[in-house]
Design an enzyme around this catalytic site. Structure first.
Site, PDB file in Angstrom:
ATOM      1  N   ASP A  13       0.817  -1.223   0.000  1.00  0.00           N
ATOM      2  CA  ASP A  13       0.000   0.000   0.000  1.00  0.00           C
ATOM      3  C   ASP A  13       0.846   1.266   0.000  1.00  0.00           C
ATOM      4  O   ASP A  13       0.476   2.274   0.591  1.00  0.00           O
ATOM      5  CB  ASP A  13      -0.957   0.032   1.209  1.00  0.00           C
ATOM      6  CG  ASP A  13      -1.730  -1.265   1.348  1.00  0.00           C
ATOM      7  OD1 ASP A  13      -2.290  -1.701   0.339  1.00  0.00           O
ATOM      8  OD2 ASP A  13      -1.743  -1.841   2.444  1.00  0.00           O
ATOM      9  N   GLU A  14       1.982   1.227  -0.667  1.00  0.00           N
ATOM     10  CA  GLU A  14       2.875   2.390  -0.695  1.00  0.00           C
ATOM     11  C   GLU A  14       2.432   3.435  -1.715  1.00  0.00           C
ATOM     12  O   GLU A  14       3.077   4.473  -1.855  1.00  0.00           O
ATOM     13  CB  GLU A  14       4.319   1.965  -1.014  1.00  0.00           C
ATOM     14  CG  GLU A  14       4.978   1.091   0.041  1.00  0.00           C
ATOM     15  CD  GLU A  14       4.792  -0.385  -0.248  1.00  0.00           C
ATOM     16  OE1 GLU A  14       4.010  -0.725  -1.160  1.00  0.00           O
ATOM     17  OE2 GLU A  14       5.424  -1.208   0.439  1.00  0.00           O
ATOM     18  N   LYS A  16       1.736   2.295  -5.009  1.00  0.00           N
ATOM     19  CA  LYS A  16       2.271   1.777  -6.268  1.00  0.00           C
ATOM     20  C   LYS A  16       1.378   2.141  -7.443  1.00  0.00           C
ATOM     21  O   LYS A  16       1.855   2.391  -8.536  1.00  0.00           O
ATOM     22  CB  LYS A  16       2.388   0.246  -6.207  1.00  0.00           C
ATOM     23  CG  LYS A  16       3.584  -0.244  -5.420  1.00  0.00           C
ATOM     24  CD  LYS A  16       3.778  -1.746  -5.582  1.00  0.00           C
ATOM     25  CE  LYS A  16       2.739  -2.571  -4.879  1.00  0.00           C
ATOM     26  NZ  LYS A  16       2.790  -2.510  -3.413  1.00  0.00           N
ATOM     27  N   GLY A  40      -4.649  -4.508  -4.550  1.00  0.00           N
ATOM     28  CA  GLY A  40      -5.732  -3.644  -4.995  1.00  0.00           C
ATOM     29  C   GLY A  40      -5.285  -2.211  -5.057  1.00  0.00           C
ATOM     30  O   GLY A  40      -4.567  -1.756  -4.175  1.00  0.00           O
ATOM     31  N   HIS A  41      -5.652  -1.540  -6.126  1.00  0.00           N
ATOM     32  CA  HIS A  41      -5.427  -0.102  -6.134  1.00  0.00           C
ATOM     33  C   HIS A  41      -6.439   0.620  -7.007  1.00  0.00           C
ATOM     34  O   HIS A  41      -7.092   0.021  -7.845  1.00  0.00           O
ATOM     35  CB  HIS A  41      -3.985   0.257  -6.491  1.00  0.00           C
ATOM     36  CG  HIS A  41      -3.494  -0.380  -7.735  1.00  0.00           C
ATOM     37  ND1 HIS A  41      -2.556  -1.365  -7.730  1.00  0.00           N
ATOM     38  CD2 HIS A  41      -3.825  -0.165  -9.015  1.00  0.00           C
ATOM     39  CE1 HIS A  41      -2.324  -1.733  -8.969  1.00  0.00           C
ATOM     40  NE2 HIS A  41      -3.067  -1.036  -9.765  1.00  0.00           N
ATOM     41  N   GLN A 223       1.977  -6.325  -3.355  1.00  0.00           N
ATOM     42  CA  GLN A 223       2.473  -6.418  -1.971  1.00  0.00           C
ATOM     43  C   GLN A 223       3.853  -5.740  -1.876  1.00  0.00           C
ATOM     44  O   GLN A 223       4.064  -4.774  -2.572  1.00  0.00           O
ATOM     45  CB  GLN A 223       2.497  -7.864  -1.470  1.00  0.00           C
ATOM     46  CG  GLN A 223       1.101  -8.461  -1.283  1.00  0.00           C
ATOM     47  CD  GLN A 223       0.552  -9.069  -2.556  1.00  0.00           C
ATOM     48  OE1 GLN A 223       1.240  -9.780  -3.252  1.00  0.00           O
ATOM     49  NE2 GLN A 223      -0.688  -8.793  -2.875  1.00  0.00           N
ATOM     50  N   THR A 238       2.872 -12.570   2.804  1.00  0.00           N
ATOM     51  CA  THR A 238       2.027 -13.199   1.800  1.00  0.00           C
ATOM     52  C   THR A 238       2.744 -14.454   1.303  1.00  0.00           C
ATOM     53  O   THR A 238       3.837 -14.772   1.783  1.00  0.00           O
ATOM     54  CB  THR A 238       1.673 -12.208   0.665  1.00  0.00           C
ATOM     55  OG1 THR A 238       0.617 -12.791  -0.137  1.00  0.00           O
ATOM     56  CG2 THR A 238       2.866 -11.865  -0.212  1.00  0.00           C
ATOM     57  N   ASP A 332       3.207  14.716   1.495  1.00  0.00           N
ATOM     58  CA  ASP A 332       2.274  15.769   1.942  1.00  0.00           C
ATOM     59  C   ASP A 332       1.518  15.393   3.218  1.00  0.00           C
ATOM     60  O   ASP A 332       1.047  16.268   3.939  1.00  0.00           O
ATOM     61  CB  ASP A 332       1.276  16.096   0.825  1.00  0.00           C
ATOM     62  CG  ASP A 332       0.519  14.863   0.359  1.00  0.00           C
ATOM     63  OD1 ASP A 332       1.183  13.894  -0.076  1.00  0.00           O
ATOM     64  OD2 ASP A 332      -0.723  14.843   0.475  1.00  0.00           O
TER      65      ASP A 332
HETATM   66  P1  IMP Z   1      -2.608 -12.854   1.970  1.00  0.00           P
HETATM   67  O1  IMP Z   1      -1.752 -12.304   0.871  1.00  0.00           O
HETATM   68  O2  IMP Z   1      -4.076 -12.634   1.718  1.00  0.00           O
HETATM   69  O3  IMP Z   1      -2.286 -14.269   2.304  1.00  0.00           O
HETATM   70  O4  IMP Z   1      -2.284 -12.004   3.294  1.00  0.00           O
HETATM   71  C1  IMP Z   1      -1.041 -12.122   3.967  1.00  0.00           C
HETATM   72  C2  IMP Z   1      -0.573 -10.780   4.504  1.00  0.00           C
HETATM   73  O5  IMP Z   1      -0.267  -9.914   3.437  1.00  0.00           O
HETATM   74  C3  IMP Z   1      -1.619 -10.040   5.343  1.00  0.00           C
HETATM   75  O6  IMP Z   1      -0.951  -9.317   6.365  1.00  0.00           O
HETATM   76  C4  IMP Z   1      -2.238  -9.067   4.356  1.00  0.00           C
HETATM   77  O7  IMP Z   1      -2.789  -7.941   4.997  1.00  0.00           O
HETATM   78  C5  IMP Z   1      -1.029  -8.705   3.536  1.00  0.00           C
HETATM   79  N1  IMP Z   1      -1.348  -8.260   2.172  1.00  0.00           N
HETATM   80  C6  IMP Z   1      -1.712  -9.010   1.114  1.00  0.00           C
HETATM   81  N2  IMP Z   1      -1.902  -8.245   0.022  1.00  0.00           N
HETATM   82  C7  IMP Z   1      -1.644  -6.976   0.392  1.00  0.00           C
HETATM   83  C8  IMP Z   1      -1.641  -5.725  -0.302  1.00  0.00           C
HETATM   84  O8  IMP Z   1      -1.900  -5.626  -1.508  1.00  0.00           O
HETATM   85  N3  IMP Z   1      -1.315  -4.645   0.446  1.00  0.00           N
HETATM   86  C9  IMP Z   1      -0.986  -4.727   1.770  1.00  0.00           C
HETATM   87  N4  IMP Z   1      -0.961  -5.859   2.446  1.00  0.00           N
HETATM   88  C10 IMP Z   1      -1.288  -6.984   1.775  1.00  0.00           C
END
Ligand code: IMP
Length: 429
Positions: A13-14, A16, A40-41, A223, A238, A332
């Site tokens: 969630d930086e 991207k 997701g974005h 991720q 993940t 910001d």
């Molecule tokens: P999983 O990928 O659903 O197995 O989740 C494993 C870990 O990765 C959890 O802490 C999720 O919150 C995190 N995670 C998975 N996808 C994202 C992402 O796109 N952004 C931030 N955290 C993520």
């Protein structure tokens, strides 16, 4: 002209999406190489807002987009995303999107198992997105996964479902969850197979040809390095490799295709889900960052945990991920905070550390050693050149560069695509 690989340098969630969108407009092909619809974005193009999860960002810019073999694909989520885009007037057909025929499928029992296991873990839960990502990758490594190409061979599909259900129904029953029926699953899969197979091909061939013709390929990571299954804060990670090296294996190209590696980091830190977070702020400043930065998960809507910038962790991500330049986002959000802190080391049980060690107890015990920085009152929000930034903000960015060992080549100062200060174009590097 090199290719570019974009990866997250923290816990995801930086921001991207914005950077990838900007780079996609300059690329010929955009490739996803790991993860699934856990990512997701939101992309804002003119008056339209597109929510993407599995489909590479290139489609929004009309660029050929590829879902590589390293991605795990939920057929129903995939088709629903395409339907949603079509509902917004963006019809994505096989001329724009190609799907690797060796990509692993996420099936309904993967999500069910993911959620049942998380429930059974109670307070020890990982905080997954519940989308079946982990169980699908487990099946891939265990060599029982159903892959895209299996959809074209009903007899193989049926035999594989037998094996898969023997495994999953046993586990699900043990966890007190509902089990799955082979006949129903088989007919559901055969019903969506023709739509999926329209997109399927050996994408490695197309990518090889594109590379040979000197096309610019943008690899879109999902991720982030600290969620990498090998290098992250295991087990709070993940289930895929998120580092830049995975772009080659996850798309079917050699390591020379990866090109320039751009890491994305926020000017502070956030995390969703459980796991260690040395610089986490549970006070009013943490809440301020969450509100000002609108820190809610795109996929699950969960509030994100917020904290100070952790230079120790980002330096580790720079080294592990092969990051050559950093895009620093959401500067910001720090506007108006009188004093900022940056972690420059850790103390763990009285001992100094310049990295996050592997042990789970050690990670949980890591206390940040902070350096304090003067904040700025003049807003950086919307700044489009270095000269528009207040002096303390420039100092803050320069110090981050020094601490993490990578130049900040791009700075994002707002949600708008043009609220960007570009120091170096990664494609031109
Ligand atoms: P999983 O990928 O659903 O197995 O989740 C494993 C870990 O990765 C959890 O802490 C999720 O919150 C995190 N995670 C998975 N996808 C994202 C992402 O796109 N952004 C931030 N955290 C993520």
């Amino acid at each position: 002209m090199p290719n570019v690989t974009v990866i997250g340098a923290q816990w995801g969630d930086e921001g991207k999406g914005k950077v990838v969108d900007w780079l996609a407009s300059r690329a010929d092909i955009v490739v996803r190489f790991q993860g699934g619809h856990n990512a997701g974005h939101t992309l804002v193009v003119g008056s339209q807002q597109y929510k993407l999860s599995l489909v590479p960002s290139g489609v929004v810019r009309g660029k050929l987009s590829v879902i590589g073999n390293g991605v795990v694909v939920d057929p129903w989520a995939f088709l629903a995303e395409l339907d949603r885009l079509a509902g917004q007037g963006l019809v994505v057909g096989p001329e724009l999107l190609r799907l690797s025929d060796t990509a692993t499928l996420i099936l309904p029992m993967h999500g069910a198992l993911d959620r049942a296991r998380e429930a059974a873990r109670g307070d020890g839960r990982i905080g997954t997105t519940g989308r079946g990502i982990g169980p699908a990758y487990e099946d891939k490594v265990a060599r029982r996964a159903i892959r895209v190409a299996d959809l074209a061979e009903p007899a193989v599909l049926e035999a594989k479902l037998d094996e898969l259900l023997r495994h999953h129904n046993t586990l699900l029953a043990g966890l007190g969850a509902e089990t799955y029926d082979k006949g129903t699953l088989l007919s559901e899969l055969l019903a969506v197979a023709p739509r999926l197979l329209r997109f399927a091909e050996p994408v490695w061939r197309r990518l090889h040809e594109a590379k040979a013709a000197g096309r610019r390929i943008l690899f879109e990571g999902a991720q982030a390095v600290m969620l990498d299954v090998d290098h992250g804060t295991y087990p709070y990670v993940t289930s895929s490799n998120t580092v830049a090296g995975a772009a080659a294996a996850g798309s079917g190209l050699g390591p020379d295709a990866v090109g320039r590696v751009l890491g994305i980091a926020k000017a502070y830190t956030t995390r969703v889900g459980s796991g260690p977070f040395p610089t986490e702020l549970t006070d009013a400043t943490g809440r301020h960052l969450g509100e000002r930065g609108r820190e809610f998960g795109t996929v699950t809507g969960r509030p994100r945990r917020c904290g100070w910038f952790d230079a120790v962790m980002v330096r580790q991500a720079v080294r592990l991920g092969g990051i050559q330049g950093l895009a620093l986002t959401k500067l910001d959000v720090l506007d108006g905070i009188p004093e900022l802190k940056v972690a420059v080391g850790y103390r763990i049980n009285g001992q100094a550390f310049d990295h996050l060690p592997a042990g789970r107890q050690a990670q949980a015990a890591a206390e940040p050693v902070f350096e304090t920085h003067e904040g700025w009152t003049q807003p950086t929000s919307g700044a489009r050149s270095w000269a528009e930034l207040p002096a303390p903000a420039i100092k803050y960015v320069k110090r981050i560069e020094e601490l993490v060992g990578a130049p900040v080549t791009l700075l994002s100062t707002g949600a708008d695509r043009d609220d960007t200060i570009l120091m170096q174009d990664p494609f031109a590097a």
